[in-house]
Design a protein around this motif. Structure first.
Motif, PDB file in Angstrom:
ATOM      1  N   VAL A  76     -44.979  43.383   1.247  1.00 40.57           N
ATOM      2  CA  VAL A  76     -45.301  44.105   1.699  1.00 40.57           C
ATOM      3  C   VAL A  76     -47.190  44.353   1.457  1.00 40.57           C
ATOM      4  CG1 VAL A  76     -46.017  46.445   1.783  1.00 40.57           C
ATOM      5  CG2 VAL A  76     -43.895  45.436   1.726  1.00 40.57           C
ATOM      6  N   VAL A  77     -47.377  44.303  -0.339  1.00 39.94           N
ATOM      7  CA  VAL A  77     -48.864  43.771  -0.952  1.00 39.94           C
ATOM      8  C   VAL A  77     -49.225  42.958   0.179  1.00 39.94           C
ATOM      9  CG1 VAL A  77     -49.739  43.543  -2.726  1.00 39.94           C
ATOM     10  CG2 VAL A  77     -48.064  44.963  -2.842  1.00 39.94           C
ATOM     11  N   GLY A  78     -48.283  41.488   0.629  1.00 37.21           N
ATOM     12  CA  GLY A  78     -49.775  40.522   1.880  1.00 37.21           C
ATOM     13  C   GLY A  78     -49.591  40.751   2.317  1.00 37.21           C
ATOM     14  N   VAL A  79     -49.351  42.118   3.352  1.00 36.74           N
ATOM     15  CA  VAL A  79     -49.873  42.361   4.844  1.00 36.74           C
ATOM     16  C   VAL A  79     -50.784  43.157   4.163  1.00 36.74           C
ATOM     17  CG1 VAL A  79     -49.043  43.742   6.331  1.00 36.74           C
ATOM     18  CG2 VAL A  79     -47.327  41.981   5.292  1.00 36.74           C
ATOM     19  N   ALA A  80     -50.739  44.540   2.992  1.00 38.09           N
ATOM     20  CA  ALA A  80     -51.663  45.171   2.526  1.00 38.09           C
ATOM     21  C   ALA A  80     -53.216  44.490   2.397  1.00 38.09           C
ATOM     22  CB  ALA A  80     -51.502  45.636   1.124  1.00 38.09           C
ATOM     23  N   THR A  81     -52.890  43.041   1.688  1.00 38.65           N
ATOM     24  CA  THR A  81     -54.232  42.463   1.400  1.00 38.65           C
ATOM     25  C   THR A  81     -55.012  41.904   3.243  1.00 38.65           C
ATOM     26  OG1 THR A  81     -53.080  40.744   0.166  1.00 38.65           O
ATOM     27  CG2 THR A  81     -54.196  42.286  -1.185  1.00 38.65           C
ATOM     28  N   THR A  82     -53.991  41.717   3.721  1.00 45.66           N
ATOM     29  CA  THR A  82     -54.172  40.398   5.454  1.00 45.66           C
ATOM     30  C   THR A  82     -54.372  41.860   6.014  1.00 45.66           C
ATOM     31  OG1 THR A  82     -52.386  39.286   5.009  1.00 45.66           O
ATOM     32  CG2 THR A  82     -53.364  39.231   6.619  1.00 45.66           C
ATOM     33  N   SER A  83     -53.983  42.777   5.773  1.00 44.49           N
ATOM     34  CA  SER A  83     -54.911  43.529   7.157  1.00 44.49           C
ATOM     35  C   SER A  83     -56.372  44.734   6.467  1.00 44.49           C
ATOM     36  CB  SER A  83     -54.320  45.548   6.479  1.00 44.49           C
ATOM     37  OG  SER A  83     -54.172  45.414   5.472  1.00 44.49           O
ATOM     38  N   LEU A  84     -56.485  44.675   4.797  1.00 41.89           N
ATOM     39  CA  LEU A  84     -57.425  44.637   4.241  1.00 41.89           C
ATOM     40  C   LEU A  84     -58.823  43.996   4.488  1.00 41.89           C
ATOM     41  CD1 LEU A  84     -59.787  46.615   2.444  1.00 41.89           C
ATOM     42  CD2 LEU A  84     -58.500  45.608   0.639  1.00 41.89           C
ATOM     43  N   GLY A  85     -57.881  42.488   4.773  1.00 41.02           N
ATOM     44  CA  GLY A  85     -59.188  41.201   4.838  1.00 41.02           C
ATOM     45  C   GLY A  85     -59.402  40.712   6.185  1.00 41.02           C
ATOM     46  N   LEU A  86     -58.488  41.542   7.434  1.00 42.10           N
ATOM     47  CA  LEU A  86     -59.364  41.903   9.011  1.00 42.10           C
ATOM     48  C   LEU A  86     -59.505  42.513   8.987  1.00 42.10           C
ATOM     49  CD1 LEU A  86     -55.369  40.599  10.371  1.00 42.10           C
ATOM     50  CD2 LEU A  86     -57.841  39.121  10.324  1.00 42.10           C
ATOM     51  N   ALA A  87     -59.931  43.601   7.993  1.00 48.18           N
ATOM     52  CA  ALA A  87     -60.693  45.014   8.530  1.00 48.18           C
ATOM     53  C   ALA A  87     -62.406  43.746   8.261  1.00 48.18           C
ATOM     54  CB  ALA A  87     -59.973  45.846   7.589  1.00 48.18           C
ATOM     55  N   LEU A  88     -62.217  43.907   7.312  1.00 48.24           N
ATOM     56  CA  LEU A  88     -63.812  43.187   6.939  1.00 48.24           C
ATOM     57  C   LEU A  88     -64.567  41.264   7.458  1.00 48.24           C
ATOM     58  CD1 LEU A  88     -63.125  42.326   2.506  1.00 48.24           C
ATOM     59  CD2 LEU A  88     -65.050  43.527   3.589  1.00 48.24           C
ATOM     60  N   VAL A  89     -63.351  41.522   7.601  1.00 47.79           N
ATOM     61  CA  VAL A  89     -63.933  40.155   9.332  1.00 47.79           C
ATOM     62  C   VAL A  89     -64.526  41.133  10.474  1.00 47.79           C
ATOM     63  CG1 VAL A  89     -62.746  38.317  11.181  1.00 47.79           C
ATOM     64  CG2 VAL A  89     -61.888  38.577   8.537  1.00 47.79           C
ATOM     65  N   VAL A  90     -64.160  41.672  10.940  1.00 52.30           N
ATOM     66  CA  VAL A  90     -64.370  42.416  11.931  1.00 52.30           C
ATOM     67  C   VAL A  90     -65.531  43.530  11.460  1.00 52.30           C
ATOM     68  CG1 VAL A  90     -63.970  44.549  13.270  1.00 52.30           C
ATOM     69  CG2 VAL A  90     -62.038  42.985  12.943  1.00 52.30           C
ATOM     70  N   ARG A  91     -65.871  43.864  10.697  1.00 53.24           N
ATOM     71  CA  ARG A  91     -66.801  44.539  10.012  1.00 53.24           C
ATOM     72  C   ARG A  91     -68.190  43.336   9.669  1.00 53.24           C
ATOM     73  NH1 ARG A  91     -70.453  47.251  10.280  1.00 53.24           N
ATOM     74  NH2 ARG A  91     -70.793  48.009   8.452  1.00 53.24           N
ATOM     75  N   ILE A  92     -67.745  42.104   9.581  1.00 51.62           N
ATOM     76  CA  ILE A  92     -68.895  40.515   9.391  1.00 51.62           C
ATOM     77  C   ILE A  92     -69.239  40.452  10.209  1.00 51.62           C
ATOM     78  CG2 ILE A  92     -68.728  38.450   8.901  1.00 51.62           C
ATOM     79  CD1 ILE A  92     -67.022  39.177   6.081  1.00 51.62           C
ATOM     80  N   ARG A  93     -67.728  40.416  11.488  1.00 49.58           N
ATOM     81  CA  ARG A  93     -68.552  40.033  12.749  1.00 49.58           C
ATOM     82  C   ARG A  93     -69.721  41.169  13.398  1.00 49.58           C
ATOM     83  NH1 ARG A  93     -68.117  37.947  18.969  1.00 49.58           N
ATOM     84  NH2 ARG A  93     -68.628  39.623  19.844  1.00 49.58           N
ATOM     85  N   GLU A  94     -68.945  42.544  12.822  1.00 48.00           N
ATOM     86  CA  GLU A  94     -70.094  43.390  13.865  1.00 48.00           C
ATOM     87  C   GLU A  94     -71.964  42.864  13.354  1.00 48.00           C
ATOM     88  OE1 GLU A  94     -68.393  47.271  12.297  1.00 48.00           O
ATOM     89  OE2 GLU A  94     -67.438  46.768  15.045  1.00 48.00           O
ATOM     90  N   ALA A  95     -71.818  43.155  12.582  1.00 51.41           N
ATOM     91  CA  ALA A  95     -72.837  43.092  11.121  1.00 51.41           C
ATOM     92  C   ALA A  95     -73.599  41.363  12.092  1.00 51.41           C
ATOM     93  CB  ALA A  95     -72.661  42.943   9.778  1.00 51.41           C
ATOM     94  N   TYR A  96     -73.228  41.063  11.796  1.00 48.08           N
ATOM     95  CA  TYR A  96     -74.042  39.319  12.024  1.00 48.08           C
ATOM     96  C   TYR A  96     -73.250  39.073  13.537  1.00 48.08           C
ATOM     97  CZ  TYR A  96     -74.407  38.535   7.006  1.00 48.08           C
ATOM     98  OH  TYR A  96     -75.155  39.106   5.680  1.00 48.08           O
TER      99      TYR A  96
END
Lengths: 118, 179
Positions: free
Chosen positions: A83-103
Motif C-alpha cells: 500500500v505504501v508502494g502505491v502511495a509512492t508510485t502515485s506521488l512519483g506520477l504526480a511529479l512526472v505530470v508536473r515536470i511535463r507541464e513545466a518542461y
C-alpha cells in the motif's frame, strides 16, 4: 541439486531486482523509470514472501484441521509495503505530470538540455 | 519465470502504453505467485492495488503526458556493469540464506508460534494476518495510513497547484479541454 532448488526463489528475486534496477538506471523516460521501480519493489515483496513459506504449511488462517502455517509476520509487513508502494508510485506520477507541464517533456536528457540553456 | 519474461518485455518495449499494461500483467502474475506461496492476503492486496489501482494511475498519468519513449542514444554499458556486479553480489549473499520452506529458519521460529497459537483466542478471528496487522502491530498500520495521507496531500498540492498556475497560452492537455 537440492541446493539449487532451495535457493532458486532467491535467484529469481535477484534477477527481477536487477531488471528493475537496470530500467531505472539506463532509461531516460520518467514513466518507465517508475515502472522499473515497481518491478524492483515487487521483487522485494517476493523475497519476503519466499522467506515466510513453510514446507507443508498452509495459508495463515487458523483452522483445527491444520497445524502447520506459513509465517504470518512477513505477510503483514508486505501488506503494508504494497500500500505504501502505491502511495509512492502515485506521488512519483504526480511529479512526472508536473515536470511535463513545466518542461513539455518527460525525457531526462531533454530536461537537462533545457536546464543548461537557462 | 513468467515474471522474468514480462520484466524483459517491459525493458525492451518503447510504447509506454504497452509498458504500463505489461506492468499490470506483471502484478497479476506476482499475485498468483503469492497464492502459490500461501500468502493469500498479500495476493489479493497485490491483485487489487498493484494490478488495479497502479495501472489506473499510470494510464491516467499517460493521458496527461505522451505515449512513446525516446530510443536511448547513449550506450548502456555502465548501467549494465553496475547491474551485473550488484546482481553477482546479491546472488553470493543468497548462499547463506536458509533453504526455501525450511520450518527451522530463524525468521520462522521467533514469535511466530505464539501468534499462531494464541491470536485466534486473544483476538477472536481466525485470520492470523489480520489479527497481527490490526491489533499487535496496529501502530505500524497507523503509520502506514499517515504515509498514504501525506502522499495524497502531496499529490493534490502538485497537481491542483499546477492547474491554478497554468497560463491560458500554455500547452492544453486533455484535462484542460475537460474544464
Amino acid at each position: 541439486m537440492t541446493f539449487v532448488l532451495a535457493h532458486l526463489n532467491y535467484w529469481v528475486v535477484v534477477v527481477l531486482m536487477m531488471i528493475g534496477l537496470y530500467i531505472v538506471v539506463s532509461r531516460g523516460n520518467l514513466i518507465k523509470k517508475i515502472v522499473g521501480l515497481n518491478i524492483f519493489q515487487t521483487s522485494v515483496f517476493l523475497l519476503y514472501i519466499s522467506l515466510a513459506k513453510v514446507a507443508g504449511g498452509t495459508a495463515p488462517i487458523a483452522d483445527e484441521r491444520f497445524t502447520v502455517y506459513a509465517n504470518p509476520l512477513p505477510h503483514v509487513l508486505i501488506l503494508t509495503a504494497i500500500v505504501v508502494g502505491v502511495a509512492t508510485t502515485s506521488l512519483g506520477l504526480a511529479l512526472v505530470v508536473r515536470i511535463r507541464e513545466a518542461y513539455g517533456t518527460i525525457e531526462e536528457d531533454e530536461i537537462d538540455l533545457q536546464d543548461d540553456e537557462e | 519465470m513468467f515474471l522474468a519474461v514480462t520484466g524483459f518485455a517491459i525493458l525492451r518495449l518503447h510504447s509506454l502504453f504497452a509498458v504500463v499494461m505489461l506492468s499490470g500483467v506483471y502484478s497479476l502474475i506476482a499475485a498468483a505467485m503469492f497464492v502459490a506461496l500461501d500468502a493469500v492476503d498479500v495476493a489479493f492486496t497485490e491483485a487489487a492495488v498493484g494490478a488495479g489501482i497502479s495501472t489506473v494511475l499510470m494510464v491516467g498519468a499517460l493521458s496527461l503526458t505522451k505515449q512513446r519513449e525516446k530510443i536511448p542514444v547513449h550506450t548502456p554499458l555502465l548501467p549494465m556493469v553496475v547491474v551485473l556486479v550488484t546482481g553477482a553480489a546479491l546472488i553470493y549473499g543468497t548462499f547463506d540464506m536458509p533453504n526455501f520452506g525450511d520450518p527451522d529458519a530463524p525468521a520462522n521460529r521467533y514469535l511466530v508460534d505464539r501468534y499462531i497459537q494464541e491470536s485466534p483466542k486473544e483476538i477472536g478471528i481466525p485470520n492470523i494476518v489480520t489479527s497481527v496487522l490490526a491489533s499487535y502491530r496496529g501502530f505500524d498500520t497507523l503509520g502506514e495510513v499517515t504515509v498514504i495521507f501525506t502522499a495524497g496531500v502531496a499529490v493534490l498540492m502538485l497537481i491542483g497547484g499546477a492547474r491554478r498556475r497554468r497560463r491560458p497560452d500554455s500547452r492544453a492537455g486533455p484535462e484542460a479541454t475537460r474544464e
